[in-house]
Design a protein around this motif. Structure first.
Motif, PDB file in Angstrom:
ATOM      1  N   ILE A  91       0.838  -1.208   0.000  1.00 12.14           N
ATOM      2  CA  ILE A  91       0.000   0.000   0.000  1.00 12.14           C
ATOM      3  C   ILE A  91       0.868   1.250   0.000  1.00 12.14           C
ATOM      4  O   ILE A  91       0.615   2.203  -0.747  1.00 12.14           O
ATOM      5  N   PHE A  92       1.915   1.261   0.809  1.00 12.21           N
ATOM      6  CA  PHE A  92       2.835   2.406   0.849  1.00 12.21           C
ATOM      7  C   PHE A  92       3.488   2.620  -0.512  1.00 12.21           C
ATOM      8  O   PHE A  92       3.611   3.752  -0.986  1.00 12.21           O
ATOM      9  N   SER A  93       3.911   1.539  -1.177  1.00  8.31           N
ATOM     10  CA  SER A  93       4.559   1.655  -2.485  1.00  8.31           C
ATOM     11  C   SER A  93       3.598   2.210  -3.531  1.00  8.31           C
ATOM     12  O   SER A  93       3.978   3.058  -4.344  1.00  8.31           O
ATOM     13  N   LEU A  94       2.369   1.728  -3.527  1.00  6.16           N
ATOM     14  CA  LEU A  94       1.396   2.226  -4.498  1.00  6.16           C
ATOM     15  C   LEU A  94       1.088   3.705  -4.282  1.00  6.16           C
ATOM     16  O   LEU A  94       0.968   4.470  -5.241  1.00  6.16           O
ATOM     17  N   ILE A  95       0.997   4.125  -3.029  1.00 12.29           N
ATOM     18  CA  ILE A  95       0.749   5.535  -2.738  1.00 12.29           C
ATOM     19  C   ILE A  95       1.949   6.385  -3.161  1.00 12.29           C
ATOM     20  O   ILE A  95       1.794   7.457  -3.755  1.00 12.29           O
ATOM     21  N   ALA A  96       3.159   5.888  -2.895  1.00 10.40           N
ATOM     22  CA  ALA A  96       4.365   6.628  -3.284  1.00 10.40           C
ATOM     23  C   ALA A  96       4.469   6.741  -4.807  1.00 10.40           C
ATOM     24  O   ALA A  96       4.825   7.803  -5.334  1.00 10.40           O
TER      25      ALA A  96
ATOM     26  N   TRP B   4       4.213   9.981  -9.599  1.00 12.41           N
ATOM     27  CA  TRP B   4       3.733  10.190 -10.963  1.00 12.41           C
ATOM     28  C   TRP B   4       3.019  11.535 -11.094  1.00 12.41           C
ATOM     29  O   TRP B   4       3.130  12.196 -12.122  1.00 12.41           O
ATOM     30  N   LYS B   5       2.309  11.965 -10.020  1.00 13.47           N
ATOM     31  CA  LYS B   5       1.670  13.284 -10.061  1.00 13.47           C
ATOM     32  C   LYS B   5       2.719  14.386 -10.166  1.00 13.47           C
ATOM     33  O   LYS B   5       2.514  15.374 -10.854  1.00 13.47           O
ATOM     34  N   VAL B   6       3.847  14.217  -9.478  1.00 14.29           N
ATOM     35  CA  VAL B   6       4.868  15.259  -9.462  1.00 14.29           C
ATOM     36  C   VAL B   6       5.726  15.206 -10.723  1.00 14.29           C
ATOM     37  O   VAL B   6       5.962  16.224 -11.372  1.00 14.29           O
ATOM     38  N   TYR B   7       6.214  14.010 -11.098  1.00 15.00           N
ATOM     39  CA  TYR B   7       7.181  13.884 -12.181  1.00 15.00           C
ATOM     40  C   TYR B   7       6.612  13.290 -13.466  1.00 15.00           C
ATOM     41  O   TYR B   7       7.346  13.076 -14.422  1.00 15.00           O
TER      42      TYR B   7
END
Length: 94
Positions: free
Chosen positions: A46-51, A56-59
């Motif tokens: 879950i942490f990996s998917l959120i990260a 992806w939103k930023v870069y």
């Protein structure tokens, strides 16, 4: 009207799902080592998917721009339309 067989199948499926969920909850509440490892792995997933989502939103636009073909035409150097040929060139007999 629906057949009683349909109701029986749905009843068995729902009973199976409920028994699986009740066993899962019982296992989840125990302090067993395999449950602890499972909790750690699910948390990491879950942490990996959120990260990945926030990265992806930023870069995302930057990455997309790096791999987008630059140049003229729809795909970089390719023309927008194929050249028009009125007749096919077929080689004649030798």
């Amino acid at each position: 009207m629906g057949d009683p067989w349909d109701f029986e199948v749905l009843s068995r499926i729902s009973d199976s799902c409920l028994s699986f969920l009740s066993e899962f909850v019982e296992d989840w509440l125990t302090n067993d080592m395999r449950v602890s490892i499972f909790k750690i792995l699910v948390s990491w997933l879950i942490f990996s998917l959120i990260a990945i989502h926030f990265a992806w939103k930023v870069y995302g636009n930057t990455v997309n721009d790096m791999y987008y073909r630059q140049g003229t035409g729809q795909n970089g150097g390719t023309p927008e339309a194929a050249p028009h040929r009125s007749e096919w060139s077929v080689p004649g007999p030798p």
